[in-house]
Design a protein around this motif. Sequence first.
Motif, mmCIF file in Angstrom:
data_model
loop_
_atom_site.group_PDB
_atom_site.id
_atom_site.type_symbol
_atom_site.label_atom_id
_atom_site.label_comp_id
_atom_site.label_asym_id
_atom_site.label_seq_id
_atom_site.Cartn_x
_atom_site.Cartn_y
_atom_site.Cartn_z
ATOM 1 N N GLU A 244 0.789 -1.221 0.000
ATOM 2 C CA GLU A 244 0.000 0.000 0.000
ATOM 3 C C GLU A 244 0.824 1.276 0.000
ATOM 4 O O GLU A 244 0.289 2.360 -0.205
ATOM 5 C CB GLU A 244 -0.954 0.019 1.205
ATOM 6 N N ASP A 267 -4.949 2.437 -2.938
ATOM 7 C CA ASP A 267 -6.187 1.775 -2.544
ATOM 8 C C ASP A 267 -7.073 1.637 -3.778
ATOM 9 O O ASP A 267 -6.621 1.841 -4.907
ATOM 10 C CB ASP A 267 -6.897 2.533 -1.413
ATOM 11 N N GLU A 268 -8.355 1.316 -3.563
ATOM 12 C CA GLU A 268 -9.239 1.083 -4.706
ATOM 13 C C GLU A 268 -9.515 2.357 -5.493
ATOM 14 O O GLU A 268 -9.970 2.294 -6.649
ATOM 15 C CB GLU A 268 -10.565 0.478 -4.225
#
Length: 449
Positions: A244, A267-268
């Motif tokens: 991440e 992240d998404e």
Amino acid sequence: MAKKSVVYKCSKCGYTQPAWLGRCPECGEWNSLEECILDSNAPKSSLKSDGTVLKAKPVPMQKVSQQNNSRISTGNEEFDRVLGGGATKRSAILVGGEPGIGKSTLLLQAASSLLPKGKILYVSGEESAGQIKSRANRLNLEAGSLEILCTMRLEDILDALDSLNPLVVIVDSIQTVYSVEAGLVPGTITQLKYCSNELIGWVKERDSVLFMTAHVTKDGSIAGPKSLEHMVDTVLSFERTRDEVRFLRAQKNRFGSVDELGLFEMDEKGLKCVSDPSSLFITRRKKETPAGIACASVFEGSRVFIVEIQALTVPAKAAVNRVYSEKIDSARVSRVAAVLEKRLGIKFSDQDIYINVAGGIRLSESAIDGALAAALYSARTDISLPEKTAIIGEISLAGEIRPVTKQKQRIKAARDLGFQKFIVPESEAGATQVETIKDLIKCLFVESK
């Protein structure tokens, strides 16, 4: 090598002839004939419609006009920080990193932020237009007016550049681009140098910015000839330690510092700037700090980070001891261990030494020497350092603790994170001054008992 022919071209009507004349025979204008060269090796971006290129002449610096407002913000604070305050017009920027690290995502997000400022051309030789649009939708980017060109041919890219005249050009990646003038196989040394030279030549003639992504080798360096890094203005390296967290560093920057560090989280929704980077490289513990742990205050560009250095020593498994350290130079670790052994009599020559940095950041600043020495001594003796202690200082071969720059800012950053004891080489209110490595060890492991 192709022969270069000289002609004289009228700047008013375009009439050409082989010899200079004071007056143009076609339009009658005086002193309008300029010396031009018929050069088939010149970059296509500099060629005029008749195949000539204007001969370059020296210009006094006092007559050169300075570029104002030459930087363009990418809309990403960390990206702009590493670039030196934004992307500079008429510059070429090379972004390297391992597959899947987020190079395309970073540039697509930047392209979306730059769209209100002008036309953006996104050239992809690795993905289809549908894949790029799917990523933009997944990241919730407003990129409806982004110009997408999916091709590997340099000639198609140059035609699109001439017709659109974009503010920013993104080529993903340069290793996929080829020209029939340099062969048919992309990624060769000849192709990389030729295609890069053509694209860089185009942006140098206009107020545009060129971003190129590049593949990397197993050791993390840019794939291809080293001359590619010399041709561009900025070389950025994208790294990661955990899935991440990403680090963006400048290996070369003609328009800013190479010491700045950009921090991102994936992240998404794509890449996001780390909200609180100052505490990213220390471990929050509920129990006491174990032996072999020491904290230092380091500068990365214009920011201060508190980093946790972890050390472990075990009896050597072979006749010769070894140092295992990825984030701190092994030579630095060996030097500090040798100073400890010489000045304090604690033996490291029969020990294998393991060094790690919490968060995975690479450290090269000399200010970490004091903390590294304390971590090594703590690991060797199995005695923990006092809680909430930050150590600042460089260690000489004579065992002296030498001053480092910006000591006051380092102490302030550590105090803001809850540190209470500060070991420093120069006198400072609220801090303990030490002059030698013996004083350092005595202050940490003797007086604290």
